[in-house]
Write a protein that holds these residues in place. Structure first.
Motif: not given
Length: 294
Positions: A92, A125-126, A85-86, A90, A114-116, A112, A286
């Motif tokens: 992911s 977030t892992y 996802e982009q 964000l 993610s970088y926000q 997973e 998480e």
């Protein structure tokens, strides 16, 4: 391929190799993330899973599955992640176990990341999924971001200090650089009612500093010469590792870990290690941290 997020405050880049951060620049073009240099350390911000640090002789035991060989910092840091996802703010990534990984770590998983990008913050977030059909999955996860120190050309490493969220009194366990192991019962006093740690290369002459007794859940890297710096917020992590190389690398790594390298008194069974997370089938864990540019 490098993936970029940008807002008024920051431009942040990522790469599919390791699913990790590759660059953090502010609006003045100052690079905060260590760019890697084999003379010191070729890494940048590896993701550590399913262990942080080392297990004895790189061997982990599992019940009832047997034996696995897991190198220092785990299995995924040099693997290609899939970009899933982009958006404008964000990114992911995702990786699942392969046959090779399953031979080393006999659990089916999905990791997973993610970088926000939110203002001057990068929220990491892992999410760990247990995809198997039975039992619990023991794991650890952590970050290993390195930051340029100094940030500016006319400075030195010793111009910087760390400021903890709270006044700290703590000791640190003995480390064994040749094996990566610890002795959590052989401890040296480190901080005594202090919030400030002046950076000096002599601090790292015996390897990384393992802070496993901190009250603080944030730490700030500051310069004595200007106001640029960053804060690492790590509310979900019990341990903070501080590290640079013995040959005076111009960086400082600030590493939030959910667990530690094997201590001398511990067995080799991963599920019995201190601070291990045991994830039931079909469940998701998480954990996250934030990097805030000042």
């Amino acid at each position: 391929m490098r993936i970029t997020l940008k807002n008024y405050d920051l431009e942040v880049c990522f790469k599919e190799l390791g699913g990790e951060l590759a660059s953090i620049k502010d609006q003045d073009g100052i690079e905060y993330l260590w760019q890697g240099d084999a003379q010191y350390w070729s890494g940048q911000a590896p993701v550590l899973f399913p262990i942080c640090g080392s297990v004895r002789n790189d061997v982990a035991l599992f019940r009832p599955q047997g034996v696995g060989k897991i190198p220092r910092h785990g299995l995924v840091r040099k693997k290609n992640f899939k970009l899933v996802e982009q958006t404008d703010s964000l990114v992911s990534f995702m990786i699942e176990d392969t046959d090779e990984m399953y031979q080393q770590y006999p659990y089916h998983f999905r990791l997973e990341i993610s970088y926000q990008l939110l203002g001057k913050k990068i929220i990491v977030t892992y999410r760990i999924h247990h995809l198997g059909e039975e039992g619990v999955m023991p794991f650890f996860v952590g970050g290993h971001p390195g930051f340029n120190c100094p940030l500016l050309e006319d400075e030195n490493f010793e111009d910087y200090y760390l400021e903890f969220e709270q006044e700290e009194t703590c000791s640190i366990p003995k480390s064994y650089p040749e094996t990566g192991l610890l002795n959590v019962f052989d401890r040296t006093p480190f901080l005594n009612q202090e919030r400030i740690l002046q950076l000096d290369y002599d601090l790292f002459k015996n390897d990384a500093i393992t802070l496993d007794c901190l009250q603080s859940r944030s730490v700030t890297l500051r310069s004595k010469k200007h106001n640029k710096g960053l804060t690492l917020h790590f509310p979900d992590f019990s341990n903070l590792i501080i590290w640079t190389t013995p040959n005076k690398g111009p960086f400082i790594a600030l590493e939030p870990w959910s667990g530690l390298s094997t201590s001398l008194e511990e067995s080799d069974y991963l599920e019995y290690k201190k601070q291990v997370r045991l994830l039931p089938v079909g469940q998701v864990a998480e954990l996250g941290f934030e990097i805030e540019i000042l």
